[in-house]
Design an enzyme around this catalytic site. Structure first.
Site, PDB file in Angstrom:
ATOM      1  N   HIS A 298       0.824  -4.511 -12.032  1.00 50.98           N
ATOM      2  CA  HIS A 298      -0.014  -4.151 -10.895  1.00 50.98           C
ATOM      3  C   HIS A 298       0.893  -3.539  -9.839  1.00 50.98           C
ATOM      4  O   HIS A 298       1.937  -4.090  -9.498  1.00 50.98           O
ATOM      5  CB  HIS A 298      -0.722  -5.398 -10.362  1.00 50.98           C
ATOM      6  CG  HIS A 298      -1.381  -5.190  -9.038  1.00 50.98           C
ATOM      7  ND1 HIS A 298      -2.147  -4.077  -8.760  1.00 50.98           N
ATOM      8  CD2 HIS A 298      -1.379  -5.952  -7.898  1.00 50.98           C
ATOM      9  CE1 HIS A 298      -2.590  -4.157  -7.515  1.00 50.98           C
ATOM     10  NE2 HIS A 298      -2.133  -5.273  -6.974  1.00 50.98           N
TER      11      HIS A 298
ATOM     12  N   ASN B 214      -1.254   0.622  -3.331  1.00 48.04           N
ATOM     13  CA  ASN B 214      -1.919  -0.463  -4.063  1.00 48.04           C
ATOM     14  C   ASN B 214      -3.411  -0.153  -4.164  1.00 48.04           C
ATOM     15  O   ASN B 214      -4.142  -0.273  -3.185  1.00 48.04           O
ATOM     16  CB  ASN B 214      -1.685  -1.786  -3.328  1.00 48.04           C
ATOM     17  CG  ASN B 214      -2.329  -2.973  -4.023  1.00 48.04           C
ATOM     18  OD1 ASN B 214      -3.153  -2.822  -4.920  1.00 48.04           O
ATOM     19  ND2 ASN B 214      -1.975  -4.177  -3.592  1.00 48.04           N
TER      20      ASN B 214
ATOM     21  N   CYS C  39      -7.365  -7.610  -7.497  1.00 47.41           N
ATOM     22  CA  CYS C  39      -6.378  -6.742  -8.152  1.00 47.41           C
ATOM     23  C   CYS C  39      -6.184  -7.054  -9.630  1.00 47.41           C
ATOM     24  O   CYS C  39      -5.656  -6.227 -10.375  1.00 47.41           O
ATOM     25  CB  CYS C  39      -5.042  -6.836  -7.427  1.00 47.41           C
ATOM     26  SG  CYS C  39      -5.116  -6.357  -5.688  1.00 47.41           S
TER      27      CYS C  39
END
EC number: 2.3.1.180
Length: 324
Positions: A250, A280, A112
């Site tokens: 994020h 996500n 990520c």
């Protein structure tokens, strides 16, 4: 040393919208449970498009808006942990599709945090004079690595791609950057690749090619890593958190963002949040968010923006940028 700025942005997400109600038909969960624990209402899930397909579409989107043409790109970096294949790299597939014949191409896997790492590498190429125009993409098809029977992960992750073109500039665009890793926590967020199988292996090893996550451990790491990254990226400058116009985190979990905002003593209004619509998307989440802000004309010349992320590895980092 040359200055670097983000010249333009782009994004692509699949058309297929999967709501919390849709997820509840697959695993034992419900809309209220998901929203209260994650902040996610819906996400985009591929119906067959792989990582390279989405990366290419995000690249074409940014090129459509950019004054820089594909044949002027001399560097392409794709941040992904879900490539189509081991070889060739996703970046090389993108290069072929857009006709960027002069570009050096490679992938980065920092989960990520991948887009943060890719920005850092691309900016160093440009600052050193080795490159002039770089295409940086974060692209993921997380739906192919999810265990769709595990409600702890299948409600979170999604698919998409975001892109940015970096270029040499007279003005300072990328002010400071910070990246770091903690390999001791690698087991908290993991997905195996291929086991070693050949005529000389006598015993089969345990193999799991689906994503596993220890949620509590990841949460503890995430909040500390994001707070630390924001402090570190500001320490390298004369700016304080009060000077920052936006924070683009994020997009992992609303509880993480709320906790970070509280500890930084910053209004949550300063954080750009779109995880309720996209879930996500790993390394794609920050560039997707940045492109949405750009498209909405939220970003004004001179705005100070912190991009901050964390991910498997464990990895984390931040960039302080000035919008030009």
């Amino acid at each position: 040393m040359y200055n670097v700025k983000i010249e333009n942005t782009g994004r692509y997400v699949p058309d297929n919208i999967v709501t919390n109600e849709d997820i509840s038909k697959i695993v034992d969960t419900n809309d209220k449970w998901i929203r209260e624990r994650t902040g996610i209402k819906e996400r985009r899930i591929s119906k067959g498009e792989n990582t390279s397909h989405m990366a290419i579409k995000s690249a074409k989107d940014v090129l459509r808006k950019s004054s820089i043409k594909a044949d002027e790109l001399d560097l392409i970096i794709v941040a992904t942990c879900t490539p189509d294949c081991f070889v060739p790299s996703t970046a090389c597939i993108v290069q072929d599709a857009i006709g960027a014949t002069k570009a050096t191409c490679f992938d980065i896997n920092a989960a990520c945090t991948g887009f943060m790492y890719a920005l850092s590498v691309a900016s160093q190429f440009i600052k050193s004079g080795q490159s002039k125009n770089a295409l940086v993409i974060g692209a993921e098809t997380l739906s192919k690595m999810i265990n769709w029977q595990d409600r702890g992960t299948c409600v979170l992750f999604a698919d998409g791609a975001g892109a940015a073109i970096l270029t040499r500039s007279e003005e300072v665009g990328l002010i400071s950057q910070y990246t770091c890793s903690d390999g001791t926590g690698g087991k908290f967020l993991k997905c195996d690749a291929l086991p070693v199988e050949n005529p000389y292996v006598s015993e089969k090893t345990e193999f799991l090619n689906k994503l596993s996550m220890e949620g509590r451990e990841v949460f503890k790491f995430a909040v500390n890593a994001m707070i630390d990254s924001v402090h570190k990226v500001l320490e390298k400058t004369d700016y304080t958190i009060e000077d920052i116009d936006y924070i683009v985190p994020h997009q992992a979990n609303i509880r993480i963002i709320e906790y970070v905002a509280k500890k930084l003593k910053v209004s949550q209004d300063k954080f750009y949040i779109n995880l309720h619509r996209y879930g996500n998307t790993s390394g794609a989440s920050i560039p997707i968010a940045l492109d949405e802000m750009n498209e909405k004309n939220m970003l004004k010349k001179g705005d100070k923006i912190i991009l901050v992320g964390f991910g498997g590895g464990l990895t984390f980092g931040a960039h302080l940028i000035q919008w030009n």
